[in-house]
Scaffold this motif. Sequence first.
Motif, PDB file in Angstrom:
ATOM      1  N   LYS A 209      15.024   3.564 -25.558  1.00  0.00           N
ATOM      2  CA  LYS A 209      14.733   2.155 -25.812  1.00  0.00           C
ATOM      3  C   LYS A 209      14.644   1.433 -24.475  1.00  0.00           C
ATOM      4  O   LYS A 209      15.526   1.575 -23.621  1.00  0.00           O
ATOM      5  CB  LYS A 209      15.813   1.520 -26.673  1.00  0.00           C
ATOM      6  CG  LYS A 209      15.522   0.065 -27.009  1.00  0.00           C
ATOM      7  CD  LYS A 209      16.274  -0.407 -28.212  1.00  0.00           C
ATOM      8  CE  LYS A 209      15.818  -1.784 -28.624  1.00  0.00           C
ATOM      9  NZ  LYS A 209      16.444  -2.266 -29.850  1.00  0.00           N
ATOM     10  N   ALA A 210      13.584   0.668 -24.313  1.00  0.00           N
ATOM     11  CA  ALA A 210      13.319  -0.009 -23.047  1.00  0.00           C
ATOM     12  C   ALA A 210      13.437  -1.511 -23.231  1.00  0.00           C
ATOM     13  O   ALA A 210      12.692  -2.092 -24.036  1.00  0.00           O
ATOM     14  CB  ALA A 210      11.936   0.368 -22.535  1.00  0.00           C
ATOM     15  N   ILE A 211      14.333  -2.125 -22.508  1.00  0.00           N
ATOM     16  CA  ILE A 211      14.516  -3.573 -22.544  1.00  0.00           C
ATOM     17  C   ILE A 211      13.992  -4.142 -21.247  1.00  0.00           C
ATOM     18  O   ILE A 211      14.331  -3.646 -20.165  1.00  0.00           O
ATOM     19  CB  ILE A 211      16.000  -3.919 -22.736  1.00  0.00           C
ATOM     20  CG1 ILE A 211      16.507  -3.324 -24.051  1.00  0.00           C
ATOM     21  CG2 ILE A 211      16.218  -5.421 -22.693  1.00  0.00           C
ATOM     22  CD1 ILE A 211      18.007  -3.405 -24.225  1.00  0.00           C
ATOM     23  N   GLY A 212      13.140  -5.159 -21.370  1.00  0.00           N
ATOM     24  CA  GLY A 212      12.603  -5.787 -20.170  1.00  0.00           C
ATOM     25  C   GLY A 212      11.325  -5.156 -19.650  1.00  0.00           C
ATOM     26  O   GLY A 212      10.934  -5.413 -18.503  1.00  0.00           O
ATOM     27  N   ILE A 213      10.698  -4.336 -20.494  1.00  0.00           N
ATOM     28  CA  ILE A 213       9.469  -3.648 -20.101  1.00  0.00           C
ATOM     29  C   ILE A 213       8.340  -4.033 -21.050  1.00  0.00           C
ATOM     30  O   ILE A 213       8.543  -4.092 -22.263  1.00  0.00           O
ATOM     31  CB  ILE A 213       9.679  -2.122 -20.149  1.00  0.00           C
ATOM     32  CG1 ILE A 213      10.599  -1.696 -19.022  1.00  0.00           C
ATOM     33  CG2 ILE A 213       8.360  -1.372 -20.058  1.00  0.00           C
ATOM     34  CD1 ILE A 213      10.029  -1.920 -17.638  1.00  0.00           C
ATOM     35  N   ASN A 214       7.165  -4.262 -20.476  1.00  0.00           N
ATOM     36  CA  ASN A 214       5.977  -4.531 -21.277  1.00  0.00           C
ATOM     37  C   ASN A 214       5.192  -3.229 -21.379  1.00  0.00           C
ATOM     38  O   ASN A 214       4.591  -2.770 -20.407  1.00  0.00           O
ATOM     39  CB  ASN A 214       5.129  -5.618 -20.605  1.00  0.00           C
ATOM     40  CG  ASN A 214       3.944  -6.013 -21.436  1.00  0.00           C
ATOM     41  OD1 ASN A 214       3.489  -5.254 -22.298  1.00  0.00           O
ATOM     42  ND2 ASN A 214       3.425  -7.204 -21.200  1.00  0.00           N
ATOM     43  N   PHE A 215       5.191  -2.628 -22.563  1.00  0.00           N
ATOM     44  CA  PHE A 215       4.541  -1.333 -22.746  1.00  0.00           C
ATOM     45  C   PHE A 215       3.043  -1.394 -22.472  1.00  0.00           C
ATOM     46  O   PHE A 215       2.442  -0.379 -22.156  1.00  0.00           O
ATOM     47  CB  PHE A 215       4.776  -0.819 -24.165  1.00  0.00           C
ATOM     48  CG  PHE A 215       6.107  -0.159 -24.369  1.00  0.00           C
ATOM     49  CD1 PHE A 215       6.397   0.479 -25.570  1.00  0.00           C
ATOM     50  CD2 PHE A 215       7.080  -0.163 -23.385  1.00  0.00           C
ATOM     51  CE1 PHE A 215       7.630   1.088 -25.776  1.00  0.00           C
ATOM     52  CE2 PHE A 215       8.312   0.434 -23.580  1.00  0.00           C
ATOM     53  CZ  PHE A 215       8.581   1.067 -24.791  1.00  0.00           C
TER      54      PHE A 215
ATOM     55  N   VAL B 274      15.897  -4.820 -16.431  1.00  0.00           N
ATOM     56  CA  VAL B 274      15.345  -3.659 -17.141  1.00  0.00           C
ATOM     57  C   VAL B 274      16.492  -2.712 -17.498  1.00  0.00           C
ATOM     58  O   VAL B 274      17.341  -2.387 -16.656  1.00  0.00           O
ATOM     59  CB  VAL B 274      14.313  -2.915 -16.277  1.00  0.00           C
ATOM     60  CG1 VAL B 274      13.856  -1.640 -16.968  1.00  0.00           C
ATOM     61  CG2 VAL B 274      13.117  -3.824 -15.972  1.00  0.00           C
ATOM     62  N   GLN B 275      16.486  -2.284 -18.746  1.00  0.00           N
ATOM     63  CA  GLN B 275      17.460  -1.287 -19.184  1.00  0.00           C
ATOM     64  C   GLN B 275      16.743  -0.218 -19.984  1.00  0.00           C
ATOM     65  O   GLN B 275      15.883  -0.516 -20.810  1.00  0.00           O
ATOM     66  CB  GLN B 275      18.538  -1.921 -20.060  1.00  0.00           C
ATOM     67  CG  GLN B 275      19.449  -2.900 -19.345  1.00  0.00           C
ATOM     68  CD  GLN B 275      20.528  -3.444 -20.261  1.00  0.00           C
ATOM     69  OE1 GLN B 275      21.040  -2.737 -21.128  1.00  0.00           O
ATOM     70  NE2 GLN B 275      20.855  -4.704 -20.085  1.00  0.00           N
ATOM     71  N   LEU B 276      17.112   1.015 -19.719  1.00  0.00           N
ATOM     72  CA  LEU B 276      16.569   2.140 -20.460  1.00  0.00           C
ATOM     73  C   LEU B 276      17.732   2.888 -21.099  1.00  0.00           C
ATOM     74  O   LEU B 276      18.656   3.308 -20.397  1.00  0.00           O
ATOM     75  CB  LEU B 276      15.784   3.075 -19.526  1.00  0.00           C
ATOM     76  CG  LEU B 276      14.628   2.450 -18.756  1.00  0.00           C
ATOM     77  CD1 LEU B 276      13.997   3.481 -17.822  1.00  0.00           C
ATOM     78  CD2 LEU B 276      13.588   1.881 -19.697  1.00  0.00           C
ATOM     79  N   GLN B 277      17.670   3.056 -22.403  1.00  0.00           N
ATOM     80  CA  GLN B 277      18.774   3.662 -23.143  1.00  0.00           C
ATOM     81  C   GLN B 277      18.259   4.912 -23.853  1.00  0.00           C
ATOM     82  O   GLN B 277      17.588   4.821 -24.865  1.00  0.00           O
ATOM     83  CB  GLN B 277      19.342   2.662 -24.142  1.00  0.00           C
ATOM     84  CG  GLN B 277      19.839   1.384 -23.487  1.00  0.00           C
ATOM     85  CD  GLN B 277      20.146   0.274 -24.485  1.00  0.00           C
ATOM     86  OE1 GLN B 277      19.784   0.361 -25.655  1.00  0.00           O
ATOM     87  NE2 GLN B 277      20.785  -0.781 -24.022  1.00  0.00           N
ATOM     88  N   ALA B 278      18.598   6.069 -23.286  1.00  0.00           N
ATOM     89  CA  ALA B 278      18.121   7.343 -23.827  1.00  0.00           C
ATOM     90  C   ALA B 278      19.142   7.938 -24.785  1.00  0.00           C
ATOM     91  O   ALA B 278      20.357   7.769 -24.611  1.00  0.00           O
ATOM     92  CB  ALA B 278      17.834   8.317 -22.700  1.00  0.00           C
ATOM     93  N   SER B 279      18.633   8.655 -25.773  1.00  0.00           N
ATOM     94  CA  SER B 279      19.498   9.322 -26.731  1.00  0.00           C
ATOM     95  C   SER B 279      18.753  10.479 -27.375  1.00  0.00           C
ATOM     96  O   SER B 279      17.534  10.610 -27.204  1.00  0.00           O
ATOM     97  CB  SER B 279      19.967   8.340 -27.804  1.00  0.00           C
ATOM     98  OG  SER B 279      18.867   7.824 -28.518  1.00  0.00           O
ATOM     99  N   GLY B 280      19.485  11.309 -28.103  1.00  0.00           N
ATOM    100  CA  GLY B 280      18.849  12.346 -28.906  1.00  0.00           C
ATOM    101  C   GLY B 280      19.021  13.764 -28.423  1.00  0.00           C
ATOM    102  O   GLY B 280      18.556  14.697 -29.075  1.00  0.00           O
ATOM    103  N   GLY B 281      19.651  13.954 -27.283  1.00  0.00           N
ATOM    104  CA  GLY B 281      19.849  15.311 -26.801  1.00  0.00           C
ATOM    105  C   GLY B 281      20.867  16.062 -27.639  1.00  0.00           C
ATOM    106  O   GLY B 281      21.473  15.517 -28.558  1.00  0.00           O
ATOM    107  N   GLY B 282      21.035  17.326 -27.324  1.00  0.00           N
ATOM    108  CA  GLY B 282      22.005  18.131 -28.042  1.00  0.00           C
ATOM    109  C   GLY B 282      21.802  19.597 -27.785  1.00  0.00           C
ATOM    110  O   GLY B 282      21.064  19.999 -26.879  1.00  0.00           O
ATOM    111  N   LEU B 283      22.465  20.405 -28.611  1.00  0.00           N
ATOM    112  CA  LEU B 283      22.379  21.862 -28.526  1.00  0.00           C
ATOM    113  C   LEU B 283      21.488  22.370 -29.647  1.00  0.00           C
ATOM    114  O   LEU B 283      21.676  21.990 -30.815  1.00  0.00           O
ATOM    115  CB  LEU B 283      23.773  22.464 -28.652  1.00  0.00           C
ATOM    116  CG  LEU B 283      23.873  23.988 -28.713  1.00  0.00           C
ATOM    117  CD1 LEU B 283      23.383  24.609 -27.415  1.00  0.00           C
ATOM    118  CD2 LEU B 283      25.311  24.407 -29.010  1.00  0.00           C
TER     119      LEU B 283
END
Length: 114
Positions: free
Chosen positions: A22-28, A1-10
């Motif tokens: 993005k979730a790899i290895g997860i069944n939503f 399982v890998q979770l790849q978060a993005s989109g933060g900022g100021l």
Amino acid sequence: VQLQASGGGLVQAGGSLRLSCKAIGINFAINSMNWYRQAPGKQRELVAAVTGDGRTNYADSVKGRFTMSRDVARRTVYLQMSSLGPEDTAVYYCNTMRQSRDYWGQGTQVTVSS
């Protein structure tokens, strides 16, 4: 399982941001997906969640301002954040549990200036 978060900022107070995970290895359809946040000096708190059948839940502090959604085909969950205030400043983490084990993304910093 890998979770790849993005989109933060100021962002300035009153502004908006969208986080992605993005979730790899997860069944939503089976696994709930969660967004947590941790502000400096505070405990990590659950902000929003989407269950396997698509129901969403929110912390009282973000209800009406944050919207969590998912794109099953893209294997991605989103957290649309609006009317942001300095109190929303934190590192945001996506999370899931699979086979009784917790998985966490790497965290993405959200900073709201007043």
